[in-house]
Design a protein around this motif. Sequence first.
Motif, PDB file in Angstrom:
ATOM      1  N   GLU A 133       0.815  -1.214   0.000  1.00  0.00           N
ATOM      2  CA  GLU A 133       0.000   0.000   0.000  1.00  0.00           C
ATOM      3  C   GLU A 133       0.852   1.268   0.000  1.00  0.00           C
ATOM      4  O   GLU A 133       0.313   2.373  -0.044  1.00  0.00           O
ATOM      5  N   THR A 134       2.170   1.094   0.056  1.00  0.00           N
ATOM      6  CA  THR A 134       3.060   2.267   0.135  1.00  0.00           C
ATOM      7  C   THR A 134       4.072   2.302  -0.999  1.00  0.00           C
ATOM      8  O   THR A 134       5.072   3.022  -0.921  1.00  0.00           O
ATOM      9  N   GLY A 135       3.841   1.526  -2.034  1.00  0.00           N
ATOM     10  CA  GLY A 135       4.778   1.508  -3.157  1.00  0.00           C
ATOM     11  C   GLY A 135       6.106   0.860  -2.812  1.00  0.00           C
ATOM     12  O   GLY A 135       7.142   1.218  -3.365  1.00  0.00           O
ATOM     13  N   GLY A 136       6.095  -0.088  -1.867  1.00  0.00           N
ATOM     14  CA  GLY A 136       7.323  -0.789  -1.489  1.00  0.00           C
ATOM     15  C   GLY A 136       8.114  -0.102  -0.407  1.00  0.00           C
ATOM     16  O   GLY A 136       9.212  -0.559  -0.066  1.00  0.00           O
ATOM     17  N   LEU A 137       7.599   0.971   0.181  1.00  0.00           N
ATOM     18  CA  LEU A 137       8.312   1.692   1.237  1.00  0.00           C
ATOM     19  C   LEU A 137       7.940   1.140   2.613  1.00  0.00           C
ATOM     20  O   LEU A 137       6.873   0.559   2.811  1.00  0.00           O
ATOM     21  N   ARG A 138       8.863   1.334   3.563  1.00  0.00           N
ATOM     22  CA  ARG A 138       8.556   0.996   4.943  1.00  0.00           C
ATOM     23  C   ARG A 138       7.882   2.204   5.583  1.00  0.00           C
ATOM     24  O   ARG A 138       8.439   3.300   5.613  1.00  0.00           O
ATOM     25  N   ALA A 139       6.683   2.020   6.092  1.00  0.00           N
ATOM     26  CA  ALA A 139       5.942   3.115   6.715  1.00  0.00           C
ATOM     27  C   ALA A 139       5.169   2.567   7.908  1.00  0.00           C
ATOM     28  O   ALA A 139       4.757   1.398   7.923  1.00  0.00           O
ATOM     29  N   VAL A 140       4.999   3.428   8.911  1.00  0.00           N
ATOM     30  CA  VAL A 140       4.248   3.028  10.093  1.00  0.00           C
ATOM     31  C   VAL A 140       3.155   4.055  10.365  1.00  0.00           C
ATOM     32  O   VAL A 140       3.342   5.265  10.150  1.00  0.00           O
ATOM     33  N   ILE A 141       2.024   3.544  10.803  1.00  0.00           N
ATOM     34  CA  ILE A 141       0.929   4.410  11.219  1.00  0.00           C
ATOM     35  C   ILE A 141       1.173   4.785  12.680  1.00  0.00           C
ATOM     36  O   ILE A 141       1.319   3.916  13.549  1.00  0.00           O
ATOM     37  N   VAL A 142       1.260   6.079  12.949  1.00  0.00           N
ATOM     38  CA  VAL A 142       1.492   6.571  14.306  1.00  0.00           C
ATOM     39  C   VAL A 142       0.126   6.914  14.902  1.00  0.00           C
ATOM     40  O   VAL A 142      -0.488   7.930  14.549  1.00  0.00           O
ATOM     41  N   ASN A 143      -0.339   6.041  15.786  1.00  0.00           N
ATOM     42  CA  ASN A 143      -1.664   6.239  16.379  1.00  0.00           C
ATOM     43  C   ASN A 143      -1.532   7.097  17.638  1.00  0.00           C
ATOM     44  O   ASN A 143      -0.916   6.693  18.626  1.00  0.00           O
ATOM     45  N   ILE A 144      -2.095   8.291  17.581  1.00  0.00           N
ATOM     46  CA  ILE A 144      -2.021   9.254  18.682  1.00  0.00           C
ATOM     47  C   ILE A 144      -3.425   9.453  19.251  1.00  0.00           C
ATOM     48  O   ILE A 144      -4.353   9.806  18.510  1.00  0.00           O
ATOM     49  N   THR A 145      -3.571   9.215  20.546  1.00  0.00           N
ATOM     50  CA  THR A 145      -4.868   9.384  21.197  1.00  0.00           C
ATOM     51  C   THR A 145      -4.738  10.374  22.355  1.00  0.00           C
ATOM     52  O   THR A 145      -3.871  10.197  23.233  1.00  0.00           O
ATOM     53  N   ASN A 146      -5.564  11.366  22.357  1.00  0.00           N
ATOM     54  CA  ASN A 146      -5.552  12.358  23.434  1.00  0.00           C
ATOM     55  C   ASN A 146      -6.229  11.756  24.670  1.00  0.00           C
ATOM     56  O   ASN A 146      -7.460  11.588  24.708  1.00  0.00           O
ATOM     57  N   SER A 147      -5.411  11.428  25.641  1.00  0.00           N
ATOM     58  CA  SER A 147      -5.932  10.784  26.850  1.00  0.00           C
ATOM     59  C   SER A 147      -6.355  11.783  27.921  1.00  0.00           C
ATOM     60  O   SER A 147      -6.770  11.371  29.020  1.00  0.00           O
ATOM     61  N   THR A 148      -6.243  13.050  27.643  1.00  0.00           N
ATOM     62  CA  THR A 148      -6.598  14.070  28.631  1.00  0.00           C
ATOM     63  C   THR A 148      -8.044  14.537  28.435  1.00  0.00           C
ATOM     64  O   THR A 148      -8.738  14.100  27.503  1.00  0.00           O
ATOM     65  N   ASP A 149      -8.490  15.423  29.325  1.00  0.00           N
ATOM     66  CA  ASP A 149      -9.838  15.967  29.218  1.00  0.00           C
ATOM     67  C   ASP A 149      -9.835  17.353  28.597  1.00  0.00           C
ATOM     68  O   ASP A 149     -10.824  18.095  28.701  1.00  0.00           O
ATOM     69  N   GLU A 150      -8.734  17.710  27.932  1.00  0.00           N
ATOM     70  CA  GLU A 150      -8.629  18.990  27.256  1.00  0.00           C
ATOM     71  C   GLU A 150      -8.093  18.795  25.842  1.00  0.00           C
ATOM     72  O   GLU A 150      -7.397  17.816  25.548  1.00  0.00           O
ATOM     73  N   GLU A 151      -8.384  19.748  24.995  1.00  0.00           N
ATOM     74  CA  GLU A 151      -7.841  19.696  23.625  1.00  0.00           C
ATOM     75  C   GLU A 151      -6.325  19.832  23.689  1.00  0.00           C
ATOM     76  O   GLU A 151      -5.790  20.603  24.484  1.00  0.00           O
ATOM     77  N   ALA A 152      -5.633  19.079  22.827  1.00  0.00           N
ATOM     78  CA  ALA A 152      -4.176  19.106  22.853  1.00  0.00           C
ATOM     79  C   ALA A 152      -3.612  18.771  21.472  1.00  0.00           C
ATOM     80  O   ALA A 152      -4.276  18.135  20.637  1.00  0.00           O
ATOM     81  N   SER A 153      -2.381  19.231  21.260  1.00  0.00           N
ATOM     82  CA  SER A 153      -1.638  18.886  20.041  1.00  0.00           C
ATOM     83  C   SER A 153      -0.471  17.985  20.429  1.00  0.00           C
ATOM     84  O   SER A 153       0.003  18.003  21.586  1.00  0.00           O
ATOM     85  N   TYR A 154       0.027  17.207  19.452  1.00  0.00           N
ATOM     86  CA  TYR A 154       1.075  16.228  19.736  1.00  0.00           C
ATOM     87  C   TYR A 154       2.199  16.315  18.700  1.00  0.00           C
ATOM     88  O   TYR A 154       1.953  16.589  17.520  1.00  0.00           O
ATOM     89  N   ALA A 155       3.399  16.062  19.196  1.00  0.00           N
ATOM     90  CA  ALA A 155       4.573  15.939  18.332  1.00  0.00           C
ATOM     91  C   ALA A 155       5.253  14.609  18.661  1.00  0.00           C
ATOM     92  O   ALA A 155       5.540  14.331  19.837  1.00  0.00           O
ATOM     93  N   VAL A 156       5.517  13.797  17.634  1.00  0.00           N
ATOM     94  CA  VAL A 156       6.066  12.454  17.849  1.00  0.00           C
ATOM     95  C   VAL A 156       7.276  12.231  16.950  1.00  0.00           C
ATOM     96  O   VAL A 156       7.217  12.497  15.734  1.00  0.00           O
ATOM     97  N   GLN A 157       8.357  11.728  17.550  1.00  0.00           N
ATOM     98  CA  GLN A 157       9.550  11.345  16.785  1.00  0.00           C
ATOM     99  C   GLN A 157       9.644   9.826  16.737  1.00  0.00           C
ATOM    100  O   GLN A 157       9.646   9.160  17.772  1.00  0.00           O
ATOM    101  N   VAL A 158       9.712   9.293  15.524  1.00  0.00           N
ATOM    102  CA  VAL A 158       9.856   7.845  15.320  1.00  0.00           C
ATOM    103  C   VAL A 158      11.274   7.564  14.851  1.00  0.00           C
ATOM    104  O   VAL A 158      11.726   8.122  13.840  1.00  0.00           O
ATOM    105  N   ASP A 159      11.968   6.707  15.587  1.00  0.00           N
ATOM    106  CA  ASP A 159      13.320   6.288  15.207  1.00  0.00           C
ATOM    107  C   ASP A 159      13.262   4.919  14.540  1.00  0.00           C
ATOM    108  O   ASP A 159      12.560   4.014  15.023  1.00  0.00           O
ATOM    109  N   PHE A 160      14.019   4.768  13.458  1.00  0.00           N
ATOM    110  CA  PHE A 160      14.157   3.475  12.793  1.00  0.00           C
ATOM    111  C   PHE A 160      15.534   2.921  13.158  1.00  0.00           C
ATOM    112  O   PHE A 160      16.558   3.529  12.844  1.00  0.00           O
TER     113      PHE A 160
END
Length: 208
Positions: A133-160
């Motif tokens: 589904e990615t044209g032969g590339l390695r890709a990961v779906i980063v599932n981010i869920t806001n576990s707090t009771d307020e609106e929030a933004s997220y920044a995630v670093q994925v290391d290979f």
Amino acid sequence: MSAASPRRPSMRRPVAAAATVVMVAVGVTGLVSCGDDYNGSTSSSYPSPRPTPPETASFSGDVPSALASGAASARAAASAAASSASAAASALESSISAEVGRANEEAADELKDVKGGGNAKADVTLRGKPVAETGGLRAVIVNITNSTDEEASYAVQVDFRDSAGKVVESRVVGAQDLAPGKSAQPLAVSRKPADLNLTPTVAKAQRY
């Protein structure tokens, strides 16, 4: 009538016999000689041809060895594979919406000053995406869920990481303005050839 004088034996027969023996001997010798030449046990009287060395006066530089040529070919193939993977990753990322692109850029800025793993690693999980589904590339779906009771933004670093645990590549994704309990699934795409044995891990996750 006088008695007949006894006849002397003729000398022609012994001479003829001797000649016959000599001729047979010569014939046998010739046959033995021919047999030796056929079997190769007797060296030929003709000199064996010797290879003529190439003229090197017009050569410039050193003649590359087979090992050097093989190493150069391997490096060229690896470089071509890396370039192809990088180009394909760019094409895949360019198909993502401009909104996601802005979120990823903001996430990269946010993580510059983050020490350690950040405050939201528990809110992030990774799931591999099929290469079909990615044209032969390695890709990961980063599932981010806001576990707090307020609106929030997220920044995630994925290391290979490679099989020795060494980080060979890092990708940053983000999600903006997630409502409480809501999730986002940005895609982290590796620019390395897919045949490399790399494992994605969450290195940093910051909620802000």
